[in-house]
Design a protein around this motif. Sequence first.
Motif, PDB file in Angstrom:
ATOM      1  N   LYS A 193      49.473 -41.933   5.752  1.00  0.00           N
ATOM      2  CA  LYS A 193      50.726 -42.012   6.517  1.00  0.00           C
ATOM      3  C   LYS A 193      50.441 -42.074   8.019  1.00  0.00           C
ATOM      4  N   ILE A 194      49.504 -41.283   8.491  1.00  0.00           N
ATOM      5  CA  ILE A 194      49.202 -41.289   9.928  1.00  0.00           C
ATOM      6  C   ILE A 194      48.757 -42.686  10.353  1.00  0.00           C
ATOM      7  N   PHE A 195      47.864 -43.303   9.563  1.00  0.00           N
ATOM      8  CA  PHE A 195      47.291 -44.581   9.975  1.00  0.00           C
ATOM      9  C   PHE A 195      48.214 -45.764   9.676  1.00  0.00           C
ATOM     10  N   LYS A 196      49.207 -45.528   8.875  1.00  0.00           N
ATOM     11  CA  LYS A 196      50.149 -46.605   8.565  1.00  0.00           C
ATOM     12  C   LYS A 196      50.878 -47.050   9.826  1.00  0.00           C
ATOM     13  N   GLY A 197      51.096 -46.126  10.726  1.00  0.00           N
ATOM     14  CA  GLY A 197      51.837 -46.433  11.953  1.00  0.00           C
ATOM     15  C   GLY A 197      51.042 -47.211  12.986  1.00  0.00           C
ATOM     16  N   GLY A 198      49.827 -47.605  12.711  1.00  0.00           N
ATOM     17  CA  GLY A 198      49.094 -48.402  13.700  1.00  0.00           C
ATOM     18  C   GLY A 198      47.861 -47.712  14.228  1.00  0.00           C
ATOM     19  N   GLY A 199      47.038 -47.221  13.361  1.00  0.00           N
ATOM     20  CA  GLY A 199      45.845 -46.485  13.763  1.00  0.00           C
ATOM     21  C   GLY A 199      44.875 -47.264  14.630  1.00  0.00           C
ATOM     22  N   SER A 200      44.965 -48.590  14.620  1.00  0.00           N
ATOM     23  CA  SER A 200      43.949 -49.352  15.339  1.00  0.00           C
ATOM     24  C   SER A 200      44.107 -49.279  16.857  1.00  0.00           C
ATOM     25  N   ARG A 201      45.171 -48.661  17.345  1.00  0.00           N
ATOM     26  CA  ARG A 201      45.256 -48.507  18.802  1.00  0.00           C
ATOM     27  C   ARG A 201      44.537 -47.232  19.274  1.00  0.00           C
ATOM     28  N   TRP A 202      44.019 -46.468  18.334  1.00  0.00           N
ATOM     29  CA  TRP A 202      43.311 -45.239  18.696  1.00  0.00           C
ATOM     30  C   TRP A 202      41.807 -45.449  18.626  1.00  0.00           C
ATOM     31  N   ALA A 218      50.634 -30.268   8.795  1.00  0.00           N
ATOM     32  CA  ALA A 218      50.585 -31.432   9.702  1.00  0.00           C
ATOM     33  C   ALA A 218      51.637 -32.463   9.303  1.00  0.00           C
ATOM     34  N   GLU A 219      52.360 -32.958  10.305  1.00  0.00           N
ATOM     35  CA  GLU A 219      53.374 -34.001  10.047  1.00  0.00           C
ATOM     36  C   GLU A 219      52.829 -35.322  10.582  1.00  0.00           C
ATOM     37  N   PRO A 220      52.832 -36.368   9.733  1.00  0.00           N
ATOM     38  CA  PRO A 220      52.221 -37.643  10.134  1.00  0.00           C
ATOM     39  C   PRO A 220      52.752 -38.173  11.467  1.00  0.00           C
ATOM     40  N   GLU A 221      54.067 -38.120  11.651  1.00  0.00           N
ATOM     41  CA  GLU A 221      54.669 -38.632  12.892  1.00  0.00           C
ATOM     42  C   GLU A 221      54.139 -37.908  14.126  1.00  0.00           C
ATOM     43  N   ARG A 222      54.090 -36.584  14.003  1.00  0.00           N
ATOM     44  CA  ARG A 222      53.624 -35.759  15.132  1.00  0.00           C
ATOM     45  C   ARG A 222      52.136 -36.009  15.389  1.00  0.00           C
ATOM     46  N   CYS A 223      51.385 -36.239  14.315  1.00  0.00           N
ATOM     47  CA  CYS A 223      49.954 -36.531  14.493  1.00  0.00           C
ATOM     48  C   CYS A 223      49.781 -37.852  15.245  1.00  0.00           C
ATOM     49  N   ASN A 270      46.081 -51.519   2.383  1.00  0.00           N
ATOM     50  CA  ASN A 270      46.638 -50.514   3.285  1.00  0.00           C
ATOM     51  C   ASN A 270      47.764 -51.140   4.104  1.00  0.00           C
ATOM     52  N   GLN A 271      48.870 -51.321   3.476  1.00  0.00           N
ATOM     53  CA  GLN A 271      49.991 -51.988   4.125  1.00  0.00           C
ATOM     54  C   GLN A 271      50.462 -51.211   5.338  1.00  0.00           C
ATOM     55  N   GLY A 272      50.921 -51.952   6.327  1.00  0.00           N
ATOM     56  CA  GLY A 272      51.589 -51.313   7.444  1.00  0.00           C
ATOM     57  C   GLY A 272      50.695 -51.042   8.642  1.00  0.00           C
ATOM     58  N   GLU A 273      49.353 -51.243   8.516  1.00  0.00           N
ATOM     59  CA  GLU A 273      48.507 -51.001   9.672  1.00  0.00           C
ATOM     60  C   GLU A 273      48.624 -52.160  10.652  1.00  0.00           C
ATOM     61  N   THR A 274      48.572 -51.859  11.928  1.00  0.00           N
ATOM     62  CA  THR A 274      48.593 -52.913  12.926  1.00  0.00           C
ATOM     63  C   THR A 274      47.326 -53.744  12.786  1.00  0.00           C
TER      64      THR A 274
END
Length: 367
Positions: A224-233, A175-180, A341-345
């Motif tokens: 890594k997956i959630f670093k990109g902004g998991g709170s929109r899911w 699994a690749e974080p970006e693709r996830c 958890n730096q980076g989360e929206t």
Amino acid sequence: MSVPVGQMMSVLRHVAIQRLRGNDKYPLVLMLEPLFRCNLACAGCGKIQHPSEILRKHLSPSQCLKAVDECGAPIVAIPGGEPLLHPQIGEIIEGIVARKKYLYVCTNAIKLEEMLPHLKPSKYLAFSIHLDGLQKEHDASVCRDGVYEIAINAIRAAKKAGFRVTTNSTLFADAEPERCSQFFDEVMQLGVEGMMVSPGYSYEKAPEQDIFLSREKSHGLFRKIFKGGGSRWKFNQSPVFLEFLKGNWDLECRPWGTPSYSLFGWQKPCYLLDEGYAETFSDLMKTTDWGSYGRASGNPKCQQCMAHCGYEPAAVEATFGSWKGFLRTARLALFGPPATNQGETVLTAPERLRKVTLPVLPIIDSV
Ligand code: SF4
Ligand code: SF4
């Protein structure tokens, strides 16, 4: 909110009754497996390796409903094999819905569109569609081209027909974080009620063994997956379980929370391991050596496991076991993960409130 309020209330009532009775081991989700056969043969599947005489068999509707009554869990999940291959699946679904249990039918969706006209939408019934990633990843995971597209079309058709639809995804070592992240965005755009995600359990029987994630790798992947902004899911899972996946919340397995019933009887100790069977639910609870399972037991089969079926009940326990746990969960649901958890929206508290999912949810795995 990604879990219906009625379902939350039903689970909360169940937990309160059990605690009042002083019962610390109780079921939350019955994993009902009426058959093991499937119309796919996924690389990470631990359910379709039975001999053909077993794959040909299935539980009758009355056996299924007896198990539902015996167990008493407020939620029922029907995982793989492929439930829609059961010739009396409509009768089984109707019987469970009539008992006002929240039912999740886990399906690879190949037969879903043709089944829809034979089923009735209900607040108690949801389809949990097996989707392990975007088209390339999902078709590779199920070892057949074109299944992703079938599943997406079935999701649209089920929603249009008025059914509740969720997804369940198992992530593997490639699994690749970006693709996830892209995958979760795409699923959200389909308008599903919520998603479920979990690392695959390394079944001894699975045809490929190098595809499974270790705990350490799972933590890294989910961070890594959630670093990109998991709170929109929207997840149909507890925020505590998601923190556990990221390695931010320690939990110990509670396998009795998701008892599993199949052609062989009540499976010890959990949906994933297959270490004997009990004839009745009561015998399962009394005769299973629960202390031999979970990470703390030292059992090598449990060391890398992070599956829903053991750890979502643990999330419930972590929340309702003490005021401290409840407040910690409430803070997590309202204000998001801690600053480490730096980076989360970052969402505002009212935004988070609209997304709150208490840990009172389905625990479902299709493999
Ligand atoms: S993982 Fe699910 S869809 Fe795939 S073969 Fe097993 S039961 Fe069928
Ligand atoms: S840790 Fe995993 S494999 Fe072990 S008992 Fe719990 S759910 Fe089953």
